[in-house]
Design a protein around this motif. Structure first.
Motif, PDB file in Angstrom:
ATOM      1  N   THR A  34      37.221  38.396  47.916  1.00 46.40           N
ATOM      2  CA  THR A  34      37.230  37.267  48.848  1.00 46.40           C
ATOM      3  C   THR A  34      36.458  36.069  48.313  1.00 46.40           C
ATOM      4  O   THR A  34      36.703  34.945  48.724  1.00 46.40           O
ATOM      5  N   ARG A  35      35.516  36.345  47.407  1.00 48.44           N
ATOM      6  CA  ARG A  35      34.683  35.260  46.879  1.00 48.44           C
ATOM      7  C   ARG A  35      34.071  35.715  45.560  1.00 48.44           C
ATOM      8  O   ARG A  35      33.769  36.890  45.383  1.00 48.44           O
ATOM      9  N   ALA A  36      33.883  34.761  44.658  1.00 46.81           N
ATOM     10  CA  ALA A  36      33.211  35.035  43.396  1.00 46.81           C
ATOM     11  C   ALA A  36      32.210  33.911  43.135  1.00 46.81           C
ATOM     12  O   ALA A  36      32.454  32.758  43.504  1.00 46.81           O
ATOM     13  N   GLU A  37      31.092  34.265  42.523  1.00 47.79           N
ATOM     14  CA  GLU A  37      30.060  33.287  42.174  1.00 47.79           C
ATOM     15  C   GLU A  37      29.590  33.595  40.762  1.00 47.79           C
ATOM     16  O   GLU A  37      29.416  34.758  40.404  1.00 47.79           O
ATOM     17  N   SER A  50      36.895  42.291  50.425  1.00 50.38           N
ATOM     18  CA  SER A  50      37.378  42.242  51.799  1.00 50.38           C
ATOM     19  C   SER A  50      36.976  43.476  52.596  1.00 50.38           C
ATOM     20  O   SER A  50      37.059  43.469  53.822  1.00 50.38           O
ATOM     21  N   HIS A  95      30.096  44.166  48.143  1.00 47.60           N
ATOM     22  CA  HIS A  95      29.776  43.167  47.128  1.00 47.60           C
ATOM     23  C   HIS A  95      29.071  43.844  45.959  1.00 47.60           C
ATOM     24  O   HIS A  95      28.556  44.952  46.086  1.00 47.60           O
ATOM     25  N   ILE A 147      40.964  33.533  40.912  1.00 42.75           N
ATOM     26  CA  ILE A 147      40.122  33.044  42.010  1.00 42.75           C
ATOM     27  C   ILE A 147      39.068  32.086  41.467  1.00 42.75           C
ATOM     28  O   ILE A 147      38.282  32.448  40.586  1.00 42.75           O
ATOM     29  N   GLN A 148      39.052  30.881  42.014  1.00 43.20           N
ATOM     30  CA  GLN A 148      38.027  29.916  41.616  1.00 43.20           C
ATOM     31  C   GLN A 148      36.694  30.335  42.229  1.00 43.20           C
ATOM     32  O   GLN A 148      36.636  30.739  43.390  1.00 43.20           O
ATOM     33  N   VAL A 149      35.621  30.251  41.449  1.00 45.98           N
ATOM     34  CA  VAL A 149      34.317  30.610  41.991  1.00 45.98           C
ATOM     35  C   VAL A 149      33.925  29.620  43.078  1.00 45.98           C
ATOM     36  O   VAL A 149      34.282  28.448  43.030  1.00 45.98           O
ATOM     37  N   SER A 150      33.201  30.111  44.064  1.00 42.07           N
ATOM     38  CA  SER A 150      32.768  29.248  45.166  1.00 42.07           C
ATOM     39  C   SER A 150      31.358  28.706  44.925  1.00 42.07           C
ATOM     40  O   SER A 150      30.926  27.787  45.606  1.00 42.07           O
ATOM     41  N   ARG A 151      30.659  29.298  43.975  1.00 33.01           N
ATOM     42  CA  ARG A 151      29.312  28.838  43.617  1.00 33.01           C
ATOM     43  C   ARG A 151      29.165  28.980  42.117  1.00 33.01           C
ATOM     44  O   ARG A 151      29.553  29.991  41.532  1.00 33.01           O
TER      45      ARG A 151
END
Length: 160
Positions: A34-37, A50, A95, A147-151
Protein backbone atom coordinates in the motif's frame (compact mmCIF):
# COMPACT_ATOMS: atom_id res chain seq x y z
CA UNK A 1 -13.50 -21.85 25.23
CA UNK A 2 -12.45 -22.12 28.86
CA UNK A 3 -14.89 -20.33 31.12
CA UNK A 4 -12.00 -18.55 32.86
CA UNK A 5 -10.52 -17.08 29.69
CA UNK A 6 -12.91 -14.11 29.66
CA UNK A 7 -14.18 -12.34 32.75
CA UNK A 8 -16.53 -9.44 33.31
CA UNK A 9 -15.57 -6.22 35.11
CA UNK A 10 -16.27 -7.84 38.48
CA UNK A 11 -13.95 -10.77 37.69
CA UNK A 12 -16.73 -13.30 37.09
CA UNK A 13 -16.01 -15.79 34.31
CA UNK A 14 -18.45 -16.04 31.44
CA UNK A 15 -20.47 -19.20 30.88
CA UNK A 16 -18.97 -21.78 28.53
CA UNK A 17 -19.80 -20.94 24.93
CA UNK A 18 -19.67 -23.39 22.05
CA UNK A 19 -20.79 -22.28 18.62
CA UNK A 20 -20.30 -23.86 15.24
CA UNK A 21 -19.47 -21.53 12.40
CA UNK A 22 -22.39 -21.43 9.98
CA UNK A 23 -20.53 -20.03 6.98
CA UNK A 24 -16.79 -19.93 6.44
CA UNK A 25 -14.94 -18.42 3.50
CA UNK A 26 -11.21 -18.94 3.23
CA UNK A 27 -9.01 -15.90 2.63
CA UNK A 28 -8.26 -15.90 -1.10
CA UNK A 29 -7.28 -12.24 -1.44
CA UNK A 30 -3.54 -11.66 -1.96
CA UNK A 31 -1.81 -8.89 -0.04
CA UNK A 32 -0.64 -5.73 -1.80
CA UNK A 33 1.96 -3.09 -1.03
CA UNK A 34 0.00 0.00 0.00
CA UNK A 35 2.95 2.31 0.59
CA UNK A 36 6.72 2.37 0.25
CA UNK A 37 9.28 4.75 1.75
CA UNK A 38 13.01 5.02 1.02
CA UNK A 39 15.42 6.51 3.54
CA UNK A 40 18.93 6.52 2.07
CA UNK A 41 20.31 8.22 5.16
CA UNK A 42 19.10 5.32 7.36
CA UNK A 43 19.81 2.84 4.50
CA UNK A 44 16.27 1.47 4.72
CA UNK A 45 13.30 0.70 2.51
CA UNK A 46 10.00 0.56 4.40
CA UNK A 47 7.10 -1.41 2.94
CA UNK A 48 3.51 -1.33 4.18
CA UNK A 49 1.03 -4.06 3.24
CA UNK A 50 -2.76 -4.20 2.86
CA UNK A 51 -2.90 -6.98 5.45
CA UNK A 52 -0.72 -8.94 7.83
CA UNK A 53 1.97 -10.95 6.05
CA UNK A 54 4.26 -13.73 7.19
CA UNK A 55 7.76 -12.27 7.18
CA UNK A 56 9.37 -15.70 7.29
CA UNK A 57 8.34 -15.94 3.62
CA UNK A 58 9.93 -12.56 2.72
CA UNK A 59 12.22 -12.75 -0.33
CA UNK A 60 14.42 -9.63 -0.53
CA UNK A 61 15.84 -10.64 -3.90
CA UNK A 62 12.37 -10.08 -5.40
CA UNK A 63 12.69 -6.32 -4.79
CA UNK A 64 13.61 -3.78 -7.45
CA UNK A 65 14.12 -0.02 -7.05
CA UNK A 66 13.64 1.81 -10.33
CA UNK A 67 13.48 5.33 -11.77
CA UNK A 68 9.90 5.28 -13.11
CA UNK A 69 6.80 3.15 -13.62
CA UNK A 70 7.96 2.15 -17.08
CA UNK A 71 9.58 -0.77 -18.89
CA UNK A 72 12.40 1.60 -19.92
CA UNK A 73 13.20 2.63 -16.34
CA UNK A 74 16.67 2.30 -14.87
CA UNK A 75 16.63 -0.50 -12.27
CA UNK A 76 18.53 -1.77 -9.27
CA UNK A 77 17.81 -5.38 -8.40
CA UNK A 78 18.28 -5.83 -4.64
CA UNK A 79 20.81 -8.60 -4.08
CA UNK A 80 20.89 -8.82 -0.30
CA UNK A 81 19.28 -7.18 2.72
CA UNK A 82 18.02 -7.93 6.18
CA UNK A 83 14.49 -7.33 7.38
CA UNK A 84 13.23 -5.86 10.62
CA UNK A 85 9.73 -5.17 11.81
CA UNK A 86 8.99 -1.77 13.27
CA UNK A 87 7.04 -2.83 16.34
CA UNK A 88 8.68 -5.70 18.15
CA UNK A 89 9.99 -8.85 16.60
CA UNK A 90 6.73 -10.22 15.23
CA UNK A 91 7.01 -12.39 12.14
CA UNK A 92 3.37 -11.59 11.35
CA UNK A 93 3.09 -7.89 10.56
CA UNK A 94 1.58 -5.41 8.10
CA UNK A 95 4.88 -3.58 7.53
CA UNK A 96 8.58 -4.29 7.31
CA UNK A 97 11.86 -2.40 7.27
CA UNK A 98 14.36 -3.67 4.74
CA UNK A 99 17.92 -2.73 5.72
CA UNK A 100 19.83 -2.37 2.48
CA UNK A 101 23.43 -3.61 2.24
CA UNK A 102 26.35 -1.35 1.33
CA UNK A 103 26.94 -2.99 -2.06
CA UNK A 104 23.37 -2.29 -3.20
CA UNK A 105 23.44 1.23 -1.77
CA UNK A 106 26.69 2.01 -3.56
CA UNK A 107 25.21 0.79 -6.87
CA UNK A 108 22.02 2.77 -6.28
CA UNK A 109 23.99 5.96 -5.60
CA UNK A 110 25.87 5.50 -8.90
CA UNK A 111 22.63 5.55 -10.89
CA UNK A 112 22.14 9.11 -12.12
CA UNK A 113 18.38 8.96 -12.63
CA UNK A 114 17.19 6.59 -9.89
CA UNK A 115 16.35 7.32 -6.23
CA UNK A 116 17.32 10.99 -6.47
CA UNK A 117 13.95 12.27 -5.17
CA UNK A 118 10.30 11.23 -4.86
CA UNK A 119 9.65 11.40 -8.59
CA UNK A 120 12.57 9.07 -9.45
CA UNK A 121 11.99 6.39 -6.82
CA UNK A 122 9.68 3.45 -7.53
CA UNK A 123 9.48 -0.09 -6.12
CA UNK A 124 8.40 -3.25 -7.91
CA UNK A 125 8.83 -7.00 -7.55
CA UNK A 126 10.13 -9.61 -9.98
CA UNK A 127 8.82 -12.67 -8.16
CA UNK A 128 6.86 -13.52 -5.02
CA UNK A 129 7.98 -11.11 -2.31
CA UNK A 130 5.91 -12.35 0.63
CA UNK A 131 2.81 -14.36 1.57
CA UNK A 132 -0.06 -13.47 3.85
CA UNK A 133 -1.10 -15.67 6.78
CA UNK A 134 -3.33 -17.75 4.47
CA UNK A 135 -0.38 -18.42 2.11
CA UNK A 136 -1.65 -16.05 -0.59
CA UNK A 137 1.29 -14.62 -2.56
CA UNK A 138 1.73 -10.90 -2.97
CA UNK A 139 1.13 -10.40 -6.66
CA UNK A 140 4.16 -9.51 -8.75
CA UNK A 141 4.35 -5.77 -9.43
CA UNK A 142 5.36 -5.11 -13.04
CA UNK A 143 7.46 -2.28 -14.48
CA UNK A 144 4.39 -0.32 -15.56
CA UNK A 145 2.66 -0.64 -12.18
CA UNK A 146 5.70 0.07 -10.00
CA UNK A 147 4.80 1.91 -6.80
CA UNK A 148 6.15 5.41 -6.31
CA UNK A 149 7.52 5.95 -2.81
CA UNK A 150 5.44 8.23 -0.63
CA UNK A 151 8.41 9.40 1.45
CA UNK A 152 12.02 9.89 0.36
CA UNK A 153 15.05 10.89 2.40
CA UNK A 154 18.31 11.52 0.56
CA UNK A 155 21.65 10.41 1.93
CA UNK A 156 22.98 13.09 4.26
CA UNK A 157 26.00 11.12 5.52
CA UNK A 158 29.32 12.42 4.17
CA UNK A 159 31.75 9.84 2.75
CA UNK A 160 34.57 8.71 5.01
Amino acid sequence: MENSSIVDMAGNPIANVTRQVANYSADMIPPTITRAELDLNAQQLMLFFSEVVNLTSFNVSALVIQSAASSTATRLFITDASINVTQGSHILNDHVIVSLVKADLDLLKQLQDTARNLSTTFVRTISVLVEDTADNDLQVISDDTAIQVSRYQRDLTPPT
